[in-house]
Design a protein around this motif. Sequence first.
Motif, PDB file in Angstrom:
ATOM      1  N   THR A   1       0.810  -1.231   0.000  1.00 18.39           N
ATOM      2  CA  THR A   1       0.000   0.000   0.000  1.00 18.39           C
ATOM      3  C   THR A   1       0.839   1.275   0.000  1.00 18.39           C
ATOM      4  OG1 THR A   1      -0.154   0.014   2.428  1.00 18.39           O
ATOM      5  CG2 THR A   1      -1.858  -1.183   1.208  1.00 18.39           C
ATOM      6  N   GLY A   2       2.153   1.132   0.046  1.00 21.11           N
ATOM      7  CA  GLY A   2       3.013   2.314   0.031  1.00 21.11           C
ATOM      8  C   GLY A   2       2.964   3.118   1.313  1.00 21.11           C
ATOM      9  N   GLN A   3       2.662   2.462   2.446  1.00 23.75           N
ATOM     10  CA  GLN A   3       2.561   3.168   3.726  1.00 23.75           C
ATOM     11  C   GLN A   3       3.815   3.036   4.574  1.00 23.75           C
ATOM     12  OE1 GLN A   3      -1.448   2.888   5.761  1.00 23.75           O
ATOM     13  NE2 GLN A   3      -1.729   1.216   4.293  1.00 23.75           N
ATOM     14  N   GLY A   4       4.869   2.499   3.975  1.00 22.75           N
ATOM     15  CA  GLY A   4       6.096   2.337   4.739  1.00 22.75           C
ATOM     16  C   GLY A   4       6.754   3.671   5.045  1.00 22.75           C
ATOM     17  N   SER A   5       7.438   3.740   6.178  1.00 18.20           N
ATOM     18  CA  SER A   5       8.140   4.960   6.568  1.00 18.20           C
ATOM     19  C   SER A   5       9.265   4.591   7.521  1.00 18.20           C
ATOM     20  CB  SER A   5       7.184   5.938   7.261  1.00 18.20           C
ATOM     21  OG  SER A   5       6.772   5.428   8.522  1.00 18.20           O
ATOM     22  N   PRO A   6      10.308   5.441   7.633  1.00 16.52           N
ATOM     23  CA  PRO A   6      11.386   5.166   8.592  1.00 16.52           C
ATOM     24  C   PRO A   6      10.866   5.032  10.022  1.00 16.52           C
ATOM     25  CG  PRO A   6      12.062   6.859   7.042  1.00 16.52           C
ATOM     26  CD  PRO A   6      10.599   6.619   6.797  1.00 16.52           C
ATOM     27  N   ALA A   7       9.889   5.869  10.381  1.00 14.63           N
ATOM     28  CA  ALA A   7       9.335   5.797  11.740  1.00 14.63           C
ATOM     29  C   ALA A   7       8.631   4.461  11.959  1.00 14.63           C
ATOM     30  CB  ALA A   7       8.365   6.947  11.975  1.00 14.63           C
ATOM     31  N   GLY A   8       7.873   4.022  10.957  1.00 15.66           N
ATOM     32  CA  GLY A   8       7.185   2.745  11.068  1.00 15.66           C
ATOM     33  C   GLY A   8       8.162   1.587  11.184  1.00 15.66           C
ATOM     34  N   ALA A   9       9.265   1.674  10.439  1.00 16.26           N
ATOM     35  CA  ALA A   9      10.279   0.620  10.501  1.00 16.26           C
ATOM     36  C   ALA A   9      10.921   0.575  11.883  1.00 16.26           C
ATOM     37  CB  ALA A   9      11.345   0.863   9.435  1.00 16.26           C
ATOM     38  N   ARG A  10      11.149   1.747  12.484  1.00 16.09           N
ATOM     39  CA  ARG A  10      11.735   1.782  13.827  1.00 16.09           C
ATOM     40  C   ARG A  10      10.779   1.179  14.856  1.00 16.09           C
ATOM     41  NH1 ARG A  10      13.475   6.909  12.033  1.00 16.09           N
ATOM     42  NH2 ARG A  10      11.754   7.951  13.121  1.00 16.09           N
ATOM     43  N   VAL A  11       9.498   1.523  14.748  1.00 19.78           N
ATOM     44  CA  VAL A  11       8.510   0.960  15.663  1.00 19.78           C
ATOM     45  C   VAL A  11       8.481  -0.557  15.538  1.00 19.78           C
ATOM     46  CG1 VAL A  11       6.047   0.798  16.181  1.00 19.78           C
ATOM     47  CG2 VAL A  11       7.067   3.015  15.752  1.00 19.78           C
ATOM     48  N   ASP A  12       8.563  -1.051  14.310  1.00 21.61           N
ATOM     49  CA  ASP A  12       8.533  -2.489  14.068  1.00 21.61           C
ATOM     50  C   ASP A  12       9.697  -3.187  14.762  1.00 21.61           C
ATOM     51  OD1 ASP A  12       7.721  -4.929  12.929  1.00 21.61           O
ATOM     52  OD2 ASP A  12       9.054  -4.659  11.224  1.00 21.61           O
ATOM     53  N   VAL A  13      10.904  -2.639  14.598  1.00 26.43           N
ATOM     54  CA  VAL A  13      12.089  -3.245  15.211  1.00 26.43           C
ATOM     55  C   VAL A  13      12.002  -3.193  16.738  1.00 26.43           C
ATOM     56  CG1 VAL A  13      14.582  -3.047  15.513  1.00 26.43           C
ATOM     57  CG2 VAL A  13      13.588  -2.789  13.241  1.00 26.43           C
ATOM     58  N   LEU A  14      11.571  -2.050  17.282  1.00 27.51           N
ATOM     59  CA  LEU A  14      11.482  -1.904  18.733  1.00 27.51           C
ATOM     60  C   LEU A  14      10.447  -2.859  19.326  1.00 27.51           C
ATOM     61  CD1 LEU A  14      11.708   1.984  19.005  1.00 27.51           C
ATOM     62  CD2 LEU A  14      13.462   0.329  19.664  1.00 27.51           C
ATOM     63  N   CYS A  15       9.339  -3.031  18.633  1.00 25.04           N
ATOM     64  CA  CYS A  15       8.314  -3.973  19.106  1.00 25.04           C
ATOM     65  C   CYS A  15       8.816  -5.407  19.022  1.00 25.04           C
ATOM     66  CB  CYS A  15       7.024  -3.801  18.294  1.00 25.04           C
ATOM     67  SG  CYS A  15       6.092  -2.310  18.702  1.00 25.04           S
ATOM     68  N   ASP A  16       9.583  -5.710  17.978  1.00 28.27           N
ATOM     69  CA  ASP A  16      10.176  -7.044  17.870  1.00 28.27           C
ATOM     70  C   ASP A  16      11.110  -7.311  19.049  1.00 28.27           C
ATOM     71  OD1 ASP A  16       8.844  -7.550  15.540  1.00 28.27           O
ATOM     72  OD2 ASP A  16      10.551  -7.157  14.218  1.00 28.27           O
ATOM     73  N   VAL A  17      11.916  -6.308  19.401  1.00 30.65           N
ATOM     74  CA  VAL A  17      12.842  -6.465  20.531  1.00 30.65           C
ATOM     75  C   VAL A  17      12.059  -6.742  21.812  1.00 30.65           C
ATOM     76  CG1 VAL A  17      14.507  -5.293  22.002  1.00 30.65           C
ATOM     77  CG2 VAL A  17      14.658  -5.055  19.518  1.00 30.65           C
ATOM     78  N   ALA A  18      11.012  -5.947  22.053  1.00 32.29           N
ATOM     79  CA  ALA A  18      10.219  -6.115  23.274  1.00 32.29           C
ATOM     80  C   ALA A  18       9.555  -7.487  23.322  1.00 32.29           C
ATOM     81  CB  ALA A  18       9.162  -5.013  23.356  1.00 32.29           C
ATOM     82  N   ALA A  19       8.972  -7.914  22.201  1.00 29.33           N
ATOM     83  CA  ALA A  19       8.287  -9.207  22.161  1.00 29.33           C
ATOM     84  C   ALA A  19       9.262 -10.362  22.363  1.00 29.33           C
ATOM     85  CB  ALA A  19       7.556  -9.363  20.830  1.00 29.33           C
ATOM     86  N   GLN A  20      10.469 -10.233  21.804  1.00 28.77           N
ATOM     87  CA  GLN A  20      11.434 -11.316  21.938  1.00 28.77           C
ATOM     88  C   GLN A  20      12.059 -11.359  23.332  1.00 28.77           C
ATOM     89  OE1 GLN A  20      14.012 -12.386  18.734  1.00 28.77           O
ATOM     90  NE2 GLN A  20      12.748 -11.391  17.192  1.00 28.77           N
TER      91      GLN A  20
END
Length: 242
Positions: A112-131
């Motif tokens: 959908t073209g909704q990617g952004s640097p901020a979204g990518a950072r949130v994704d990585v940070l959430c992955d860290v927390a979940a793991q």
Amino acid sequence: MQSVNISADLVPPPTAADFYRVNRGGGLFSEAISQRIGAALALAAHRTGLPPTALTMANLVLGLAVSVTVVTLAGPVAAGEVPAWLVGLAALLGWQLAYALDCADGQLARVTGQGSPAGARVDVLCDVAAQIALVTALSATAVAQRPSAPIWLVAAFAGTWMVNLVTSVMAAGPNAASMVTSTSLPVRLVKLIRDYGAVIFLAGLVLMVVPEWTTWLIAAFTLVNGGFLLASIAFSARASLR
């Protein structure tokens, strides 16, 4: 000659196949199961107007909830007060669904073209927390099942577990490289030991069927991830000297 304007309404909406087509792999298990479930979730999110970050946060909330449940019930399970199969099944299904949501957010962003640097950072940070929560759940179970488990093993397991996440982030950059580039089936079968989808499936299965083996499970993960870290250092050092 009169120009013809094609209405955006005539463009067919994306399908699950479109979302799956842009998946980032993750291994044989992840591509066969997790990414396919993720494509279905991405399609559902697109149809309901949810942004990728909503899926990212759902992954975090679900992953944390499952891991906290496992930690809370680790003692009662070890004492035989709570059925191990029930907790293990909840962990297996919950962690798999959380990972599928993690797969879905990236697919949705790319299609959908909704990617952004901020979204990518949130994704990585959430992955860290979940793991971190998942590592805590496995460690709590191992100690509850075997109180004599050495503390250094738990610490080494927690430290080396993050090797997968770190190398995944590094592989996404402009200087990405892989030690094993072959995509043959035998090689991909061997690489299942580092396929996150397969790893959390195995973890959930052990919790469900033989939770007393959790100490051996974290020892195996420590050896695999620690060995991969050392091999990665050697590979990168060799490349830097050329």
